[in-house]
Design a protein around this motif. Structure first.
Motif, PDB file in Angstrom:
ATOM      1  N   ASN A  32       0.820  -1.206   0.000  1.00 43.69           N
ATOM      2  CA  ASN A  32       0.000   0.000   0.000  1.00 43.69           C
ATOM      3  C   ASN A  32       0.857   1.261   0.000  1.00 43.69           C
ATOM      4  OD1 ASN A  32      -2.532  -1.455   0.121  1.00 43.69           O
ATOM      5  ND2 ASN A  32      -1.906  -1.991   2.189  1.00 43.69           N
ATOM      6  N   TYR A  33       1.805   1.298  -0.912  1.00 39.71           N
ATOM      7  CA  TYR A  33       2.691   2.446  -1.060  1.00 39.71           C
ATOM      8  C   TYR A  33       1.893   3.592  -1.675  1.00 39.71           C
ATOM      9  CZ  TYR A  33       6.631   5.283  -2.547  1.00 39.71           C
ATOM     10  OH  TYR A  33       7.513   6.313  -2.747  1.00 39.71           O
ATOM     11  N   ARG A  34       1.817   4.699  -0.957  1.00 40.70           N
ATOM     12  CA  ARG A  34       1.009   5.834  -1.395  1.00 40.70           C
ATOM     13  C   ARG A  34       1.856   7.082  -1.602  1.00 40.70           C
ATOM     14  NH1 ARG A  34      -2.472   2.974   1.814  1.00 40.70           N
ATOM     15  NH2 ARG A  34      -4.591   2.756   1.007  1.00 40.70           N
ATOM     16  N   TYR A  72      -7.032   2.225 -17.966  1.00 45.48           N
ATOM     17  CA  TYR A  72      -5.894   3.007 -18.446  1.00 45.48           C
ATOM     18  C   TYR A  72      -5.491   4.039 -17.400  1.00 45.48           C
ATOM     19  CZ  TYR A  72      -3.146   6.361 -21.056  1.00 45.48           C
ATOM     20  OH  TYR A  72      -2.138   7.209 -21.445  1.00 45.48           O
ATOM     21  N   GLU A  73      -6.449   4.737 -16.835  1.00 44.84           N
ATOM     22  CA  GLU A  73      -6.157   5.756 -15.826  1.00 44.84           C
ATOM     23  C   GLU A  73      -5.496   5.146 -14.594  1.00 44.84           C
ATOM     24  OE1 GLU A  73      -5.665   9.394 -14.099  1.00 44.84           O
ATOM     25  OE2 GLU A  73      -6.180   8.940 -16.168  1.00 44.84           O
ATOM     26  N   LYS A  74      -5.974   3.983 -14.156  1.00 42.54           N
ATOM     27  CA  LYS A  74      -5.376   3.306 -12.997  1.00 42.54           C
ATOM     28  C   LYS A  74      -3.937   2.895 -13.319  1.00 42.54           C
ATOM     29  CE  LYS A  74      -5.216   1.315  -8.971  1.00 42.54           C
ATOM     30  NZ  LYS A  74      -5.012   2.124  -7.787  1.00 42.54           N
ATOM     31  N   ARG A  75      -3.721   2.342 -14.489  1.00 42.27           N
ATOM     32  CA  ARG A  75      -2.372   1.947 -14.899  1.00 42.27           C
ATOM     33  C   ARG A  75      -1.444   3.158 -14.944  1.00 42.27           C
ATOM     34  NH1 ARG A  75      -5.467  -0.970 -18.792  1.00 42.27           N
ATOM     35  NH2 ARG A  75      -4.759   0.489 -20.398  1.00 42.27           N
ATOM     36  N   ARG A  76      -1.935   4.276 -15.461  1.00 37.79           N
ATOM     37  CA  ARG A  76      -1.143   5.499 -15.538  1.00 37.79           C
ATOM     38  C   ARG A  76      -0.721   5.964 -14.143  1.00 37.79           C
ATOM     39  NH1 ARG A  76      -1.588  10.858 -15.754  1.00 37.79           N
ATOM     40  NH2 ARG A  76      -3.809  10.979 -15.318  1.00 37.79           N
ATOM     41  N   LYS A  77      -1.637   5.898 -13.183  1.00 35.86           N
ATOM     42  CA  LYS A  77      -1.321   6.288 -11.806  1.00 35.86           C
ATOM     43  C   LYS A  77      -0.313   5.326 -11.174  1.00 35.86           C
ATOM     44  CE  LYS A  77      -5.566   8.750 -10.760  1.00 35.86           C
ATOM     45  NZ  LYS A  77      -6.774   8.808  -9.922  1.00 35.86           N
ATOM     46  N   ILE A  78      -0.440   4.043 -11.465  1.00 34.63           N
ATOM     47  CA  ILE A  78       0.511   3.052 -10.942  1.00 34.63           C
ATOM     48  C   ILE A  78       1.919   3.356 -11.459  1.00 34.63           C
ATOM     49  CG2 ILE A  78       1.193   0.615 -11.038  1.00 34.63           C
ATOM     50  CD1 ILE A  78      -1.864  -0.027 -11.044  1.00 34.63           C
ATOM     51  N   VAL A  79       2.034   3.664 -12.744  1.00 31.20           N
ATOM     52  CA  VAL A  79       3.337   3.962 -13.337  1.00 31.20           C
ATOM     53  C   VAL A  79       3.937   5.214 -12.695  1.00 31.20           C
ATOM     54  CG1 VAL A  79       4.515   4.660 -15.470  1.00 31.20           C
ATOM     55  CG2 VAL A  79       2.873   2.764 -15.508  1.00 31.20           C
ATOM     56  N   LYS A  80       3.145   6.255 -12.535  1.00 31.91           N
ATOM     57  CA  LYS A  80       3.652   7.480 -11.890  1.00 31.91           C
ATOM     58  C   LYS A  80       4.086   7.199 -10.451  1.00 31.91           C
ATOM     59  CE  LYS A  80       1.227  11.102 -14.404  1.00 31.91           C
ATOM     60  NZ  LYS A  80       0.313  12.247 -14.279  1.00 31.91           N
ATOM     61  N   THR A  81       3.325   6.385  -9.743  1.00 31.41           N
ATOM     62  CA  THR A  81       3.673   6.051  -8.365  1.00 31.41           C
ATOM     63  C   THR A  81       4.931   5.192  -8.326  1.00 31.41           C
ATOM     64  OG1 THR A  81       1.313   6.142  -7.833  1.00 31.41           O
ATOM     65  CG2 THR A  81       2.762   5.139  -6.188  1.00 31.41           C
ATOM     66  N   ALA A  82       5.101   4.316  -9.303  1.00 25.78           N
ATOM     67  CA  ALA A  82       6.319   3.500  -9.373  1.00 25.78           C
ATOM     68  C   ALA A  82       7.546   4.392  -9.565  1.00 25.78           C
ATOM     69  CB  ALA A  82       6.213   2.488 -10.509  1.00 25.78           C
ATOM     70  N   ALA A  84       7.825   7.419  -8.544  1.00 25.37           N
ATOM     71  CA  ALA A  84       8.033   8.075  -7.242  1.00 25.37           C
ATOM     72  C   ALA A  84       8.736   7.129  -6.270  1.00 25.37           C
ATOM     73  CB  ALA A  84       6.696   8.536  -6.666  1.00 25.37           C
ATOM     74  N   PHE A  85       8.331   5.849  -6.280  1.00 28.31           N
ATOM     75  CA  PHE A  85       8.981   4.862  -5.416  1.00 28.31           C
ATOM     76  C   PHE A  85      10.453   4.735  -5.768  1.00 28.31           C
ATOM     77  CE2 PHE A  85      10.536   0.599  -4.559  1.00 28.31           C
ATOM     78  CZ  PHE A  85      10.249   0.463  -3.207  1.00 28.31           C
ATOM     79  N   LEU A  86      10.746   4.633  -7.055  1.00 34.43           N
ATOM     80  CA  LEU A  86      12.138   4.487  -7.485  1.00 34.43           C
ATOM     81  C   LEU A  86      12.949   5.737  -7.146  1.00 34.43           C
ATOM     82  CD1 LEU A  86      11.566   2.671 -10.884  1.00 34.43           C
ATOM     83  CD2 LEU A  86      12.439   1.674  -8.754  1.00 34.43           C
ATOM     84  N   ASN A  87      12.324   6.893  -7.230  1.00 33.27           N
ATOM     85  CA  ASN A  87      12.990   8.135  -6.845  1.00 33.27           C
ATOM     86  C   ASN A  87      13.314   8.134  -5.348  1.00 33.27           C
ATOM     87  OD1 ASN A  87      13.938  10.843  -7.523  1.00 33.27           O
ATOM     88  ND2 ASN A  87      12.230  11.546  -6.251  1.00 33.27           N
TER      89      ASN A  87
END
Length: 129
Positions: A32-34, A72-82, A84-87
């Motif tokens: 649950n990484y937010r 598509y919108e959910k996938r887009r948010k997952i990618v942006k959050t990923a 952020a996690f990597l950052n």
């Protein structure tokens, strides 16, 4: 009452997927990484690979498949959050990333039991987001 049953069902599904991943040699890096841009249910690492996992838990005889609700919108948010996690965790930046979807089916009662778990590796391509 309904929200707590749904939350319990969702947590049960995520735990089942964590168990599935750890049995296959993955270590759970986060649940649950937010971030402001979105949320990722599970982030798991194995060797030179990191998996960003969206979990969809449905009760038995649901009208829809869980994986179908990863829009598509959910996938887009997952990618942006990923990203952020990597950052936030540069130690994972030099390993292969993939975006997986897990579909969990459970019994319909308050105390869910696992009926089925379908796991889709590389469920979508982040370059297409």
């Amino acid at each position: 009452m309904i929200n707590s049953v749904k939350k319990t069902r969702g947590e049960f599904g995520e735990t089942a997927v964590c168990d599935y991943l750890t049995q296959r040699g993955f270590e759970i890096a986060a649940r649950n990484y937010r971030k402001r841009v979105g949320e990722i249910d599970i982030i798991a690492v194995s060797g030179e690979e990191i998996a960003f996992v969206e979990v969809k838990t449905r009760k038995f005889n649901s009208m829809t498949e869980g994986a179908d609700s990863v829009t598509y919108e959910k996938r887009r948010k997952i990618v942006k959050t990923a990203y952020a996690f990597l950052n936030d965790n540069p130690q994972f930046c030099n390993i292969n990333a993939r975006f997986d979807v897990a579909q969990v089916v459970v019994t319909t009662d308050e105390f869910p039991q696992l009926l089925q778990l379908d796991y889709f590796e590389d469920a979508f391509n982040p370059a297409l987001m």
